[in-house]
Design a protein around this motif. Structure first.
Motif, PDB file in Angstrom:
ATOM      1  N   GLY A  83       1.064  -1.071  -0.032  1.00 36.65           N
ATOM      2  CA  GLY A  83      -0.102  -0.055  -0.064  1.00 36.65           C
ATOM      3  C   GLY A  83       0.997   1.389  -0.015  1.00 36.65           C
ATOM      4  O   GLY A  83       2.008   1.213   0.138  1.00 36.65           O
ATOM      5  N   ALA A 119      -0.044   4.560   1.863  1.00 36.07           N
ATOM      6  CA  ALA A 119      -0.492   5.136   2.935  1.00 36.07           C
ATOM      7  C   ALA A 119       0.765   5.412   3.948  1.00 36.07           C
ATOM      8  O   ALA A 119       1.122   4.262   4.441  1.00 36.07           O
ATOM      9  CB  ALA A 119      -1.712   4.794   3.560  1.00 36.07           C
ATOM     10  N   THR A 132       0.994  -0.873   4.249  1.00 35.90           N
ATOM     11  CA  THR A 132       0.109  -1.604   3.464  1.00 35.90           C
ATOM     12  C   THR A 132      -1.349  -1.697   4.481  1.00 35.90           C
ATOM     13  O   THR A 132      -2.348  -1.478   3.995  1.00 35.90           O
ATOM     14  CB  THR A 132       0.482  -2.682   3.091  1.00 35.90           C
ATOM     15  OG1 THR A 132       1.835  -2.785   2.242  1.00 35.90           O
ATOM     16  CG2 THR A 132      -0.632  -3.674   2.169  1.00 35.90           C
ATOM     17  N   SER A 141      -3.115   1.817   4.666  1.00 35.17           N
ATOM     18  CA  SER A 141      -3.998   1.923   3.392  1.00 35.17           C
ATOM     19  C   SER A 141      -5.044   1.176   3.358  1.00 35.17           C
ATOM     20  O   SER A 141      -6.157   1.485   3.036  1.00 35.17           O
ATOM     21  CB  SER A 141      -2.974   1.723   2.168  1.00 35.17           C
ATOM     22  OG  SER A 141      -3.735   1.652   1.079  1.00 35.17           O
ATOM     23  N   SER A 155      -8.992   2.520   3.267  1.00 38.07           N
ATOM     24  CA  SER A 155      -9.775   2.272   2.383  1.00 38.07           C
ATOM     25  C   SER A 155     -11.136   1.620   2.793  1.00 38.07           C
ATOM     26  O   SER A 155     -12.156   1.944   2.150  1.00 38.07           O
ATOM     27  CB  SER A 155      -9.086   1.497   1.235  1.00 38.07           C
ATOM     28  OG  SER A 155      -9.826   0.868   0.418  1.00 38.07           O
TER      29      SER A 155
END
Length: 854
Positions: A654, A656, A783, A786, A790
């Motif tokens: 990911g 973020a 990850t 993220s 999401s």
């Protein structure tokens, strides 16, 4: 066995029994009342045994010794007791009327507490083998009672308990508990009854009716009513203030005799009209060696309305001809696996209940009766029962039965199951149709686990009936056993892909209930705590076993072999650079622990027995130890080759930045606080994250990992704003795993040592390894961050639209791991420097318009 107790009486000619003619009339009346067994508290003389055989009665013979005193304080007394037990067994001369021997009866709880649990257990084992050596073919037990329930006596042939409980529901529940304490051994209820002097004759009769009924209804092998007559002597004195008999002292029948006769006549289960039709499905693939025995036993079932369906899953042997010869409904298919075969059986079944039986198993005559009663008396969608290995399958099969990894049940309570194994399970046909049958991706194993989880996901429950017994043969060669374990590992990998939230990071499944595995499969090193009650006054004194520690759990898991392999590789590198030899001691200790576990369990599982040579005992111990040693390798190979590893990844990296975040989501439709977290947990698992819920002492709600080294934790709270409006507050912060921190710290220490030691090449190599660990940790947290953000976006959309998000295909949500209520109604304020994400739904208030990432 339908029995009554007899005696003790006034001494006559050296024996505490009545005259022969009186005993003859008593035995005739017992047989007329439907009894087929009698229990004595001292060894009966031969003439009494002859009378019992004459009237078709089997005798449970008690062995009398000084159990009411502190018998272990005097070594000479303990030795005399052991010799006395052998002598009294010898006096019965293995008479054909003997059912079994009781080497003791209700050692008083204070005496057991005085000597200690372990010493009493060891002494009872000594008595058992003293008696067994005298009569090798005899069956032996010890009659326990609730106040010393904690005694663990696995060497006995059968379990026996005296149970005097006057509340019907409590009595039934306690017998279910005793069944699970008994394990694979038959359970005898050695005394039940009620005193008619204090409670009245009518109350005595009513109580005996349900006591006998529930004893057999919960699967007991037999029950003995205390007692035949009110005439009773104890310690040479006549007892006049207790009237437990079915007949009075003059042998006049009491209402209890009529009640016992009726309950005996309906044993083991009172007939239900009408019995539902059951379809028994036997799936086979080249199973001709055992299929005939299975179908023979099915033909002998006592159930009035059932059909037998054999699904021949592409066999190339004579399985089809065997099925036709036994008159079974035969369905032949291509070889498409076990789940396809089970579905074919369900499709052809005409019964209300569909019961599944393996081709290498065979049922008890009352198997279907217990299944039908369990499903008919409750709301369960399915039910299972014990699967017991036969005692005549040969040396290898008996060793396999003692080894880990066999088909087992998982119980949430004494009568509710979380999982029942496929060799002995039954379901309402409508429930199977509701979930579209078995998932055909499971070709060899795992289908039973999946179907149980899917039924529970739909809100159904599963029952467990100790009386629904099948005998299930284990693998008869080491190669076939290891192949089975490899297949189980493969099935676990398939299950983890479908049910990711039910597996932990290492790859082991998470169960709510207790796993009932082979007694020998544990380490045997942990001691339970006995709840004696204040000053030993507890009426029900149970043993409480603490949960296995981290080290014990690690050693028992197949993944521990990976850690040992890593330690071994580091130790080998120590030949190039000596500081790495620091891994050698834990490596050697780990190897020693694995070997010790295998050897100890192999030794414990195969005790010397009369008639068995020393060589055979040693051979059994060696074979069982080898099975314990090799089983984790086979299971681990099946997992690893099919993608179930501690380093498995289900997510793409990911983007973020891994820093603390706070999220706020406004919703106009009220939901329980737990529902918000449950939906987030299921969504994260469906996307491939490794999620676990917090426990009752955790301040966080979810722990999300994207890889083995890093992840995030989530804490939530819900503000209530009235009229069903809520504000969900979620705080997310990155966390390196304990393993990542430990590895990094160890590598840093080694780097410092290498630099000081003047080994720059090793220092550079270690520095690269540290950079790799840090990079993987940061990537894992990024990850996970993220993914969490999401999915919170998705929840925000749901809250705004009021629509439910569709579950990702092929992945099933898991149970909420946190057992208690989730945290409350006041949101924690973000710490200084935390990033805050303000969000709103389409219906959110104006003050939150323009929310953005900060």
């Amino acid at each position: 066995m339908r029995g009554v107790t007899y005696g003790t009486f006034r001494l006559l000619d050296g024996f505490p029994f009545p005259p022969r003619e009186r005993a003859r009339r008593d035995f005739a009346a017992m047989a007329e009342a439907g009894a087929n067994a009698v229990r004595t508290y001292v060894p009966p003389p031969l003439w009494l045994l002859d009378l019992a055989e004459e009237h078709g009665l089997k005798v449970m013979a008690g062995i009398a010794w000084e159990q009411h005193v502190a018998f272990l304080d005097d070594p000479r007394l303990a030795k005399e007791i052991a010799l006395k037990v052998g002598r009294q067994v010898r006096e019965c001369e293995a008479h054909p009327a003997i059912l079994c021997y009781a080497v003791g009866n209700e050692i008083p709880a204070p005496i057991v507490r005085w000597h200690g649990k372990a010493k009493v257990e060891k002494f009872l084992e000594r008595l058992h083998w003293e008696a067994k050596n005298t009569d090798p073919e005899g069956l032996f037990t010890y009659v326990n009672y609730p106040s010393t329930e904690y005694l663990e006596l696995p060497f006995l042939d059968l379990t026996a308990f005296n149970v005097f409980l006057e509340d019907e529901r409590t009595f039934e529940s306690y017998l279910a508990r005793l069944q699970n304490l008994s394990g694979d051994r038959p359970l005898l209820i050695a005394e039940v009854g009620l005193d008619s002097r204090r409670n009245g004759k009518r109350a005595q009769a009513d109580a005996l009716g349900w006591q006998i009924q529930h004893s057999f209804g919960t699967g007991a092998a037999g029950v003995f009513v205390f007692s035949w007559t009110d005439e009773w002597h104890r310690g040479g004195h006549k007892v006049t203030d207790w009237d437990f008999g079915l007949v009075d002292r003059r042998r006049n029948p009491k209402p209890a005799l009529v009640a016992a006769r009726g309950a005996f006549a309906s044993a083991p289960l009172a007939s239900a009209e009408p019995w539902p039709k059951v379809s028994v499905v036997v799936c086979t693939h080249n199973g001709e060696q055992t299929l005939g025995r299975c179908l023979d036993r099915l033909a002998g079932l006592s159930y009035p309305d059932f059909e037998t369906i054999v699904i021949d899953d592409g066999s190339s042997d004579g399985s089809a001809e065997i099925a036709r010869a036994h008159g079974a409904l035969l369905v032949q298919t291509e070889h498409r696996g076990l789940s396809f075969a089970r579905n074919a059986g369900v499709e052809r079944a005409s019964g209300e209940i569909v019961a599944f039986l393996d081709d290498d198993a065979y049922p008890d005559a009352d198997w279907l009766r217990y299944i039908a009663v369990s499903l008919g008396s409750g709301s369960h969608a399915g039910v299972g029962g014990p699967n017991v290995p036969p005692s005549d399958d040969g040396l290898i099969a008996e060793c396999v039965a003692a080894a880990p990894g066999g088909p087992i049940h998982v119980l949430i309570s004494d009568r509710e199951a979380e999982h029942v194994p496929g060799c002995n399970m039954a379901f309402r046909k409508s429930a199977l149709e509701e979930i579209d049958g078995f998932d055909e991706r499971f070709r060899v194993a795992g289908d039973d686990v999946d179907v149980c989880w899917r039924l529970q996901e739909r809100g159904h429950t599963l029952g467990f009936s100790a009386g629904a017994v099948v005998m299930h043969s284990r693998r008869d060669s080491i190669r076939r056993y290891l192949k089975q374990q490899y297949g189980y590992g493969k099935a676990e990998a398939l299950l983890e892909r479908k049910w990711p939230s039910r597996y932990n990071r290492a790859g082991s499944s998470r169960w709510i209930g207790r796993i009932y595995d082979s007694p020998e499969s544990g380490t045997g090193s942990r001691r339970g705590m006995v709840r004696y009650g204040t000053w030993g006054s507890g009426l029900f004194q149970s043993i409480y076993e603490p949960a296995p520690g981290t080290l014990a759990s690690l050693l028992a898991a197949p993944e521990s072999l990976l850690l040992l392999a890593l330690l071994g590789a580091v130790s080998a590198l120590g030949l190039l650079w000596s500081p790495l030899l620091v891994a050698a001691p834990p490596y050697l200790l780990g190897v020693a622990a694995v070997l010790w576990r295998a050897l100890a369990n192999g030794w414990r599982a195969n005790r010397p027995m009369p008639g068995r040579s020393r060589f055979e005992t040693l051979l059994r111990r060696a074979v069982t130890a080898v099975l314990f040693l090799l089983q984790p390798f086979a299971r681990l190979a099946g997992r690893l080759r099919n993608g179930l590893s501690p380093w498995r990844r289900r997510l793409r990296p990911g983007a973020a930045w891994p820093r603390p975040r706070a999220v706020r989501i406004w919703g106009e439709s009220w939901r329980q606080p737990q529902a918000w977290v449950q939906s987030l947990q299921d969504a994260l698992a469906a996307r491939g994250g490794f999620v676990r819920g917090g426990g009752p002492f955790d301040r966080w709600d979810l722990d999300l990992r994207a890889g083995p080294l890093g992840g995030v934790k989530v804490r939530t709270a819900v503000e209530e704003h009235g009229s069903g409006r809520q504000l969900l507050l979620a705080k997310i912060w990155p966390r390196a795993s304990a393993g990542a921190i430990a590895i990094a710290a160890l590598l840093l220490a080694l780097l410092a040592y290498a630099w000081v030691d003047g080994q720059p090449e090793f220092a550079i190599t270690i520095g690269i390894a540290i950079a790799l660990v840090v990079s993987l940790t940061v990537e894992g947290t990024a990850t996970a961050m993220s993914l969490a953000l999401s999915e919170l976006d998705r929840i925000e959309e749901e809250a705004g639209s009021g629509d439910e998000r569709e579950q990702a295909p092929g992945v099933r949500p898991g149970p909420l791991i946190a057992p208690g209520p989730l945290p409350g109604v006041v949101a924690p304020l973000p710490a200084e420097g935390d990033a805050v994400v303000l969000r709103q739904s389409a219906a959110g208030p104006d003050v939150r318009e323009g929310s953005r990432w900060v």
